[in-house]
Write an enzyme that holds these catalytic residues in place. Sequence first.
Site, mmCIF file in Angstrom:
data_model
loop_
_atom_site.group_PDB
_atom_site.id
_atom_site.type_symbol
_atom_site.label_atom_id
_atom_site.label_comp_id
_atom_site.label_asym_id
_atom_site.label_seq_id
_atom_site.Cartn_x
_atom_site.Cartn_y
_atom_site.Cartn_z
ATOM 1 N N MET A 60 0.848 -1.194 0.000
ATOM 2 C CA MET A 60 0.000 0.000 0.000
ATOM 3 C C MET A 60 0.886 1.248 0.000
ATOM 4 O O MET A 60 0.449 2.330 0.394
ATOM 5 C CB MET A 60 -0.927 0.008 1.212
ATOM 6 C CG MET A 60 -1.887 -1.186 1.196
ATOM 7 S SD MET A 60 -3.397 -0.914 2.131
ATOM 8 C CE MET A 60 -2.768 -0.602 3.750
ATOM 9 N N GLY A 61 2.136 1.089 -0.435
ATOM 10 C CA GLY A 61 3.045 2.242 -0.458
ATOM 11 C C GLY A 61 3.553 2.561 0.930
ATOM 12 O O GLY A 61 3.542 1.714 1.823
ATOM 13 N N HIS A 119 9.598 -3.434 3.432
ATOM 14 C CA HIS A 119 9.220 -3.664 2.027
ATOM 15 C C HIS A 119 10.477 -3.886 1.184
ATOM 16 O O HIS A 119 10.487 -4.707 0.271
ATOM 17 C CB HIS A 119 8.464 -2.453 1.460
ATOM 18 C CG HIS A 119 7.159 -2.173 2.124
ATOM 19 N ND1 HIS A 119 6.974 -1.098 2.974
ATOM 20 C CD2 HIS A 119 5.971 -2.806 2.064
ATOM 21 C CE1 HIS A 119 5.729 -1.086 3.400
ATOM 22 N NE2 HIS A 119 5.091 -2.116 2.871
ATOM 23 N N GLY A 129 4.917 -10.290 3.803
ATOM 24 C CA GLY A 129 5.751 -10.271 5.003
ATOM 25 C C GLY A 129 5.110 -11.033 6.154
ATOM 26 O O GLY A 129 3.887 -11.037 6.326
ATOM 27 N N ASP A 157 2.660 -9.282 9.028
ATOM 28 C CA ASP A 157 1.199 -9.431 9.056
ATOM 29 C C ASP A 157 0.912 -10.928 8.944
ATOM 30 O O ASP A 157 0.506 -11.428 7.894
ATOM 31 C CB ASP A 157 0.563 -8.673 7.896
ATOM 32 C CG ASP A 157 0.758 -7.179 8.026
ATOM 33 O OD1 ASP A 157 0.083 -6.574 8.859
ATOM 34 O OD2 ASP A 157 1.624 -6.634 7.318
ATOM 35 N N VAL A 163 11.239 -7.371 9.398
ATOM 36 C CA VAL A 163 12.457 -6.563 9.566
ATOM 37 C C VAL A 163 12.222 -5.613 10.750
ATOM 38 O O VAL A 163 11.146 -5.012 10.855
ATOM 39 C CB VAL A 163 12.773 -5.767 8.288
ATOM 40 C CG1 VAL A 163 14.022 -4.909 8.476
ATOM 41 C CG2 VAL A 163 12.977 -6.721 7.113
ATOM 42 N N SER A 195 6.974 -0.797 10.197
ATOM 43 C CA SER A 195 5.590 -0.690 9.753
ATOM 44 C C SER A 195 5.373 0.713 9.210
ATOM 45 O O SER A 195 5.946 1.686 9.729
ATOM 46 C CB SER A 195 4.650 -0.909 10.946
ATOM 47 O OG SER A 195 3.364 -0.410 10.656
HETATM 48 O O1 PAF Z 1 -0.067 -5.706 3.662
HETATM 49 C C1 PAF Z 1 -0.489 -4.798 2.916
HETATM 50 O O2 PAF Z 1 0.198 -3.812 2.670
HETATM 51 C C2 PAF Z 1 -1.875 -4.892 2.330
HETATM 52 O O3 PAF Z 1 -2.763 -5.505 3.213
HETATM 53 C C3 PAF Z 1 -1.911 -5.618 0.963
HETATM 54 C C4 PAF Z 1 -1.486 -7.069 1.076
HETATM 55 C C5 PAF Z 1 -0.991 -4.885 -0.012
HETATM 56 C C6 PAF Z 1 -3.330 -5.576 0.393
HETATM 57 O O4 PAF Z 1 -3.793 -4.274 0.237
#
Ligand code: PAF
Length: 283
Positions: A22-23, A29, A147, A150, A182, A191
């Site tokens: 989600m950026g 990431h 990851g 979550d 991480v 996060s």
């Molecule tokens: O973990 C996330 O960033 C979001 O839940 C995902 C998997 C990109 C879905 O929108």
Amino acid sequence: MRCITTLAELSALESACLVPTMGALHEGHGSLIRLAAATGAPTVVSIFVNPTQFGPGEDFDRYPRTLEADLDLASACGATACWIPSVEDLYPRGVDSARAEALEMALPQVATCPGLEDRCRPGHFAGVAQVVARLFDLARPGSAIFGEKDYQQLRVIESMVESDRSGENRWPNLRILRGPTVREPDGLAMSSRNRYLSEAERPQALGLSKALQVAHAAQRPATAEQLMRETLESHGLAIEYAAVRDADGLQPIEDFRRPARLLIAARLGSVRLIDNAPATIWR
Ligand code: PAF
């Protein structure tokens, strides 16, 4: 690195390794993108703040949107392309009808197991499963990486893809890969929501990783839960759950005869934090 905004451009990258995000990208990431790039497949990072996974009153409007920095990080970590889908591409009938459709979706049992995310964020995993299925349908990746931070989300997606194989078979060759959590040097799990924390709240937020540390080698699940609760409370955190579950179905357990996971969600003012770790003792 290419920046893709149309489905026509995306079709050229079929069988890529997809990193859905989600950026507001951070080093967590970054590590997923590097793992994806190491598979040797083209690496596509999707960036979409998905409205259907946010409940009323949650942080959809204020969710950090940092596209320029995201593109720089993705490129530095070896992404082949960043895909920025439009709302219309993902939800051609509009967001309101997508929300309604999400609630009709059959979800894996692990999405609704009692006492975890579903109790605190009802409907959240319906939105996640919906958008991830849509990303898979459109991008047709060969693999996708999520990851462990979550962890319940990861298990929902793994179960969704496993059950698809014995049902519709929409994604027959799709492999789901796991990326380790991480952490900051002090232990805080990275996060996108950490940027909501004030300087004064930052030491309190360490209560989550400390709770996992004190509990991970407890001899019994009930003891581990008690230790986690005590540590979270001593850091002034409002506990949503501090649970020990079996590592696959996330069902409650009485002993450590199977692999288990420690899972925490807690609030610090308006900030919601989650973390988890494997329980290292089982026999
Ligand atoms: O973990 C996330 O960033 C979001 O839940 C995902 C998997 C990109 C879905 O929108």
